[in-house]
Design an enzyme around this catalytic site. Structure first.
Site, PDB file in Angstrom:
ATOM      1  N   GLU A   1       0.890  -1.166   0.000  1.00  0.00           N
ATOM      2  CA  GLU A   1       0.000   0.000   0.000  1.00  0.00           C
ATOM      3  C   GLU A   1       0.927   1.214   0.000  1.00  0.00           C
ATOM      4  O   GLU A   1       1.357   1.692   1.033  1.00  0.00           O
ATOM      5  CB  GLU A   1      -0.925  -0.032   1.220  1.00  0.00           C
ATOM      6  CG  GLU A   1      -2.107   0.907   1.034  1.00  0.00           C
ATOM      7  CD  GLU A   1      -3.168   0.740   2.106  1.00  0.00           C
ATOM      8  OE1 GLU A   1      -2.883   0.160   3.164  1.00  0.00           O
ATOM      9  OE2 GLU A   1      -4.294   1.214   1.876  1.00  0.00           O
TER      10      GLU A   1
ATOM     11  N   ALA B   1      -3.261   7.079   6.598  1.00  0.00           N
ATOM     12  CA  ALA B   1      -2.278   6.763   7.647  1.00  0.00           C
ATOM     13  C   ALA B   1      -0.935   6.338   7.055  1.00  0.00           C
ATOM     14  O   ALA B   1      -0.280   5.428   7.555  1.00  0.00           O
ATOM     15  CB  ALA B   1      -2.827   5.683   8.557  1.00  0.00           C
ATOM     16  N   HIS B   2      -0.545   6.988   5.954  1.00  0.00           N
ATOM     17  CA  HIS B   2       0.775   6.702   5.375  1.00  0.00           C
ATOM     18  C   HIS B   2       1.670   7.920   5.569  1.00  0.00           C
ATOM     19  O   HIS B   2       1.232   9.054   5.363  1.00  0.00           O
ATOM     20  CB  HIS B   2       0.643   6.352   3.886  1.00  0.00           C
ATOM     21  CG  HIS B   2      -0.106   5.076   3.674  1.00  0.00           C
ATOM     22  ND1 HIS B   2       0.524   3.864   3.556  1.00  0.00           N
ATOM     23  CD2 HIS B   2      -1.428   4.820   3.622  1.00  0.00           C
ATOM     24  CE1 HIS B   2      -0.391   2.920   3.427  1.00  0.00           C
ATOM     25  NE2 HIS B   2      -1.586   3.465   3.457  1.00  0.00           N
TER      26      HIS B   2
ATOM     27  N   ARG C   1     -21.779  15.945 -10.757  1.00  0.00           N
ATOM     28  CA  ARG C   1     -21.105  16.434 -11.969  1.00  0.00           C
ATOM     29  C   ARG C   1     -19.695  15.883 -12.109  1.00  0.00           C
ATOM     30  O   ARG C   1     -19.044  16.097 -13.118  1.00  0.00           O
ATOM     31  CB  ARG C   1     -21.073  17.967 -11.975  1.00  0.00           C
ATOM     32  CG  ARG C   1     -22.388  18.594 -12.381  1.00  0.00           C
ATOM     33  CD  ARG C   1     -22.270  20.104 -12.533  1.00  0.00           C
ATOM     34  NE  ARG C   1     -21.982  20.765 -11.270  1.00  0.00           N
ATOM     35  CZ  ARG C   1     -22.924  21.127 -10.383  1.00  0.00           C
ATOM     36  NH1 ARG C   1     -24.201  20.935 -10.647  1.00  0.00           N
ATOM     37  NH2 ARG C   1     -22.586  21.722  -9.262  1.00  0.00           N
TER      38      ARG C   1
ATOM     39  N   ASP D   1      -8.691  -4.240   6.402  1.00  0.00           N
ATOM     40  CA  ASP D   1      -7.760  -3.112   6.567  1.00  0.00           C
ATOM     41  C   ASP D   1      -7.383  -2.990   8.046  1.00  0.00           C
ATOM     42  O   ASP D   1      -7.117  -1.893   8.554  1.00  0.00           O
ATOM     43  CB  ASP D   1      -8.352  -1.808   6.027  1.00  0.00           C
ATOM     44  CG  ASP D   1      -7.299  -0.733   5.776  1.00  0.00           C
ATOM     45  OD1 ASP D   1      -6.094  -1.064   5.773  1.00  0.00           O
ATOM     46  OD2 ASP D   1      -7.667   0.443   5.599  1.00  0.00           O
TER      47      ASP D   1
HETATM   48 ZN   LIG Z   1      -4.486  -0.505   4.249  1.00  0.00          ZN
END
Ligand SMILES: [Zn+2]
Length: 391
Positions: free
Chosen positions: A139, A150-151, A237, A283
């Site tokens: 990821e 959360a990176h 849109r 996750d």
């Molecule tokens: Zn993840």
């Protein structure tokens, strides 16, 4: 019911008098027989008795029996994190197995190249040793800063073909999946290189619009990472990546159905807009199946309160504390998905997304002997993985 301690002399197991529940629907008085790590025969009624000799016999007493759950995307559990080496990976997987997850892809958060290479190396070892480990999911690091979740933003970068080749090499054939933001420079070329190497590309942590997402799908991307989270939503849109995924039948949509990441009514919309293509993932971070408190996710601090994980001192969601049995219960009871469709999203759909739909995710002869016995309110009461009873 027989004891959970496996009989090592048995050639296999017969589970009988079950209410079978898989992507093909529900069948009462169902039985299956295993040999080694496979299901060898199924049927209904009393016909299992001719296969009883030498096998461990389990009376399901009318309870539901599903295929083992498959998690395409998780980061830890039981107090352990997948980023911290093989012992923690096995500890986290043991927690998820007790909740019905028999096969897992090991997700790694964004980190510097040297650390990712090291992690990919030990996941490659585990993938060779343990058939329940399905390989690695990177990821990052090619994610959008504006949707970083959360990176750690310090380590995010544009796709770089040399780095991608190094990562593929470090994984020794076990890199299953990578999440990337397709609007970053060089991303389309990177997707093509990854697909050519047999890696499943997922679009996620992205600011891509509809057209950029469609270009990624045309280049070979096949998954939308935790649909609705860390991407543009649906605007009347500006349809964005979610509508693009609804429209493309080859795309699998990951969904974190913990009651926090996505409202159950919106989860329902995903199931009706992309039938048979929603994969319920966890996750999960280290607190899943464990306790509230302070944790690390990669290099970042995470605080868990009442099961909700956020980057410490912020309101930014940092993974979940979900297990897949809970996702099943929320799908049925709160998102009003049929039991068949909910179980498909935990079994056959993720198996298909990984190209393993011919051997995982169904209770049929020739498929892996992975099964979950469910009691009242979807409580896990038994788990078999590759023919062995583990719960
Ligand atoms: Zn993840």
């Amino acid at each position: 019911m027989s004891s959970p301690v496996p009989d090592d002399d048995a050639v296999g197991t017969v589970i009988h008098s079950a209410r079978k529940l898989d992507a093909d629907g529900e069948v009462d008085e169902f039985w299956l027989a295993t040999e080694g790590d496979r299901i060898v025969e199924t049927g209904h009624g009393e016909t299992w008795r001719r296969l009883a000799e030498g096998r461990e016999i389990v009376d399901a007493a009318g309870r539901r029996l599903t295929p083992g759950f498959i998690d395409l995307h998780g980061h830890g559990g039981g107090g352990y994190s997948f980023d911290n080496g093989p012992d923690e990976i096995m500890g986290a997987l043991a927690t998820h197995r007790a909740h019905g997850t028999t096969r897992s892809v090991i997700s790694l958060v964004t980190n510097p190249l040297a650390q990712l290479r090291e992690s990919l190396g030990y996941i490659a070892d585990l993938t060779e040793l343990d058939p329940l480990v399905l390989g690695a999911h990177l990821e990052g690091p090619f994610l959008a800063e504006g949707r970083k979740g959360a990176h750690n933003p310090e380590f995010l970068r544009d796709p770089d073909l040399e780095m991608i080749k190094e990562l593929i090499g470090a994984a020794r054939g076990s890199l299953r999946q990578i999440t990337m933001a397709p609007e970053r420079p060089n991303a389309i070329e990177a997707i093509e290189v990854l697909v050519e190497a047999g890696v499943i590309v997922a679009v996620g942590h992205t600011e891509a619009d509809y057209d950029q997402t469609v270009r990624a799908f045309h280049a070979g991307a096949r998954i939308l990472t935790h649909t609705f989270n860390a991407m543009n939503g649906i605007h009347h849109r500006m349809p964005g990546p979610i509508v693009a995924a609804f429209e493309h039948p080859e795309i699998t949509l990951e969904l974190v159905l913990d009651g926090i990441h996505v409202h159950p009514d919106v989860a329902h919309l995903a199931f009706t807009s992309a039938p048979h293509r929603v994969a319920l993932i966890t996750d999960a971070m280290a607190a899943a199946g464990y306790a509230d408190g302070d944790y690390r996710l990669g290099t970042l601090n995470v605080t868990v309160t009442d099961g909700k994980a956020v980057l410490s001192g912020t309101s930014s969601i940092a993974g979940s504390t979900l297990t897949q049995d809970t996702a099943l219960r929320i799908a049925v009871e709160r998102a009003h998905v049929s039991p068949t469709d909910a179980v498909e999203a935990l079994t056959a759909t993720p198996a298909r997304a990984l190209g393993l739909g011919h051997e995982l995710g169904m209770l049929k002869p020739g498929y892996a002997a992975d099964a979950v016995l469910l009691g009242h309110e979807w409580a896990v009461e038994g788990v078999w993985a590759a023919g062995r009873r583990i719960i």
